[in-house]
Design an enzyme around this catalytic site. Sequence first.
Site, short mmCIF file in Angstrom:
data_model
loop_
_atom_site.label_atom_id
_atom_site.label_comp_id
_atom_site.label_asym_id
_atom_site.label_seq_id
_atom_site.Cartn_x
_atom_site.Cartn_y
_atom_site.Cartn_z
N PRO A 1 -0.52 1.15 4.05
CA PRO A 1 -1.55 0.50 4.86
C PRO A 1 -2.94 0.77 4.28
CG PRO A 1 0.03 1.64 6.25
CD PRO A 1 0.33 2.04 4.84
N GLU A 2 -3.73 -0.30 4.18
CA GLU A 2 -5.08 -0.18 3.65
C GLU A 2 -6.08 -0.34 4.80
OE1 GLU A 2 -5.57 -2.66 0.17
OE2 GLU A 2 -3.48 -2.37 -0.41
N LYS B 1 -8.79 5.32 5.21
CA LYS B 1 -7.44 5.11 5.74
C LYS B 1 -7.05 6.18 6.75
CE LYS B 1 -6.22 3.14 1.24
NZ LYS B 1 -5.36 3.27 0.04
N ARG C 1 0.06 0.63 -11.16
CA ARG C 1 0.08 -0.21 -9.97
C ARG C 1 0.30 -1.66 -10.35
NH1 ARG C 1 -2.34 2.47 -5.75
NH2 ARG C 1 -1.14 0.99 -4.49
#
Length: 300
Positions: free
Chosen positions: A2-3, A60, A290
Site C-alpha cells: 500500500p502506498e 505510509k 522493481r
Amino acid sequence: MPELPEVEIVKQGLNQLTLNKRILGGEVLLERTLAYPISVADFLRGLEGKAIAQWHRQGKYLLAQLYKWGKKNSKLQEYENEDGWLGVHLRMTGQLLWVNPEESLHKHTRVRLFFGHNSSGDKDSSNYELRFVDQRTFGKMWGVPPGKEISKVITGLQQLGLEPFSPEFSPKYLNKKLYKRHRPIKTALLDQTTIAGLGNIYADEALFLSGIRPTTICKDLTEKQIEQLHLAILKVLQTAINAGGTTFSNFLNVKGVNGNYGGVAWVYSRAGQPCRICNTPLEKIKLAGRSTHFCPQCQK
C-alpha cells in the site's frame, strides 16, 4: 505494498468508524507484529481504557492519537502525547478491517482490538472489532507510551521526506532533492527521504504523466521537467485517492472493499498493452529490482 493513496483511504475510513469508542482490550496472535513494546501485556495495557481521538498519516505510517476514555478530546493538540499513540505500518500485505466481532477469523489475522461503549474489558462484550490481517507478516504495530516522542519510538518517521500535499512540497524542493544525483529518477522517487509515501505504482504513473522515462538520470532533468513531474505527482496521487486506491493483490479499505484506480492506470501493470495516448505497446523493465512500466514513445 500500500502506498500513500491506499494508506490515506484506510486513514479516512478509520476516522469515520473508530473514533471515540472505548478500547476494551485486545489479542495479539503473532507477537512479532509488535515493534514496540515487544511485550504483549505492555502493548495491550497501553491501549485498554483508551479511545482514539484522531488518525493521522505520515508517508505510509498510520498514527492514532489516544486519550483516556471519558475525558473530552476536544482540547487535544495535534501530535501531543498525553495518553499515548498507536502506530501501524501495513508494509506489503497488511490490512486494517473494521468488523463485527462475530465474523469468522481470517487465518492471517495478527492482532485484534475490541471496541465498545461499556466498561468491560472482555472481548465477548465488544460491539466492534479492528483486525490487523497480514499474509506476509511484514506489517508492524507500535504502542507509544504517554510522554514519549513519537519519532523516538517509531524511528522510521525521522527519515521521511516531505508529504506531497504539504505546502512545502514544491518544484524548488524537488529540484533540490534531485539536483546532481547520478541515479535514475524512478529510483530517486522510491526513496522515502525524497517524498514520503510515493511508491512503485504512482512513481510509474507520475513519470508517464510528466513524459519522463524512468531511466533518466536525475541530474539530466530540466527545470521544466521537474515542474511537470511535481504537478504529475500531485495529480496522480489525488486521482488515486478519489478512486479509493489501487488493488492488484491485497489492498482493501477498512470495510473490505477493493480500490478502483487499477482500472484507469496509465502504465502500471499494463506491459504489452497499447498506450492510452499513442497506442504504442507499453514496456516493462527491472530498475533497482522493481518492475517499471513506461511508454517508449511518450516518455523520453
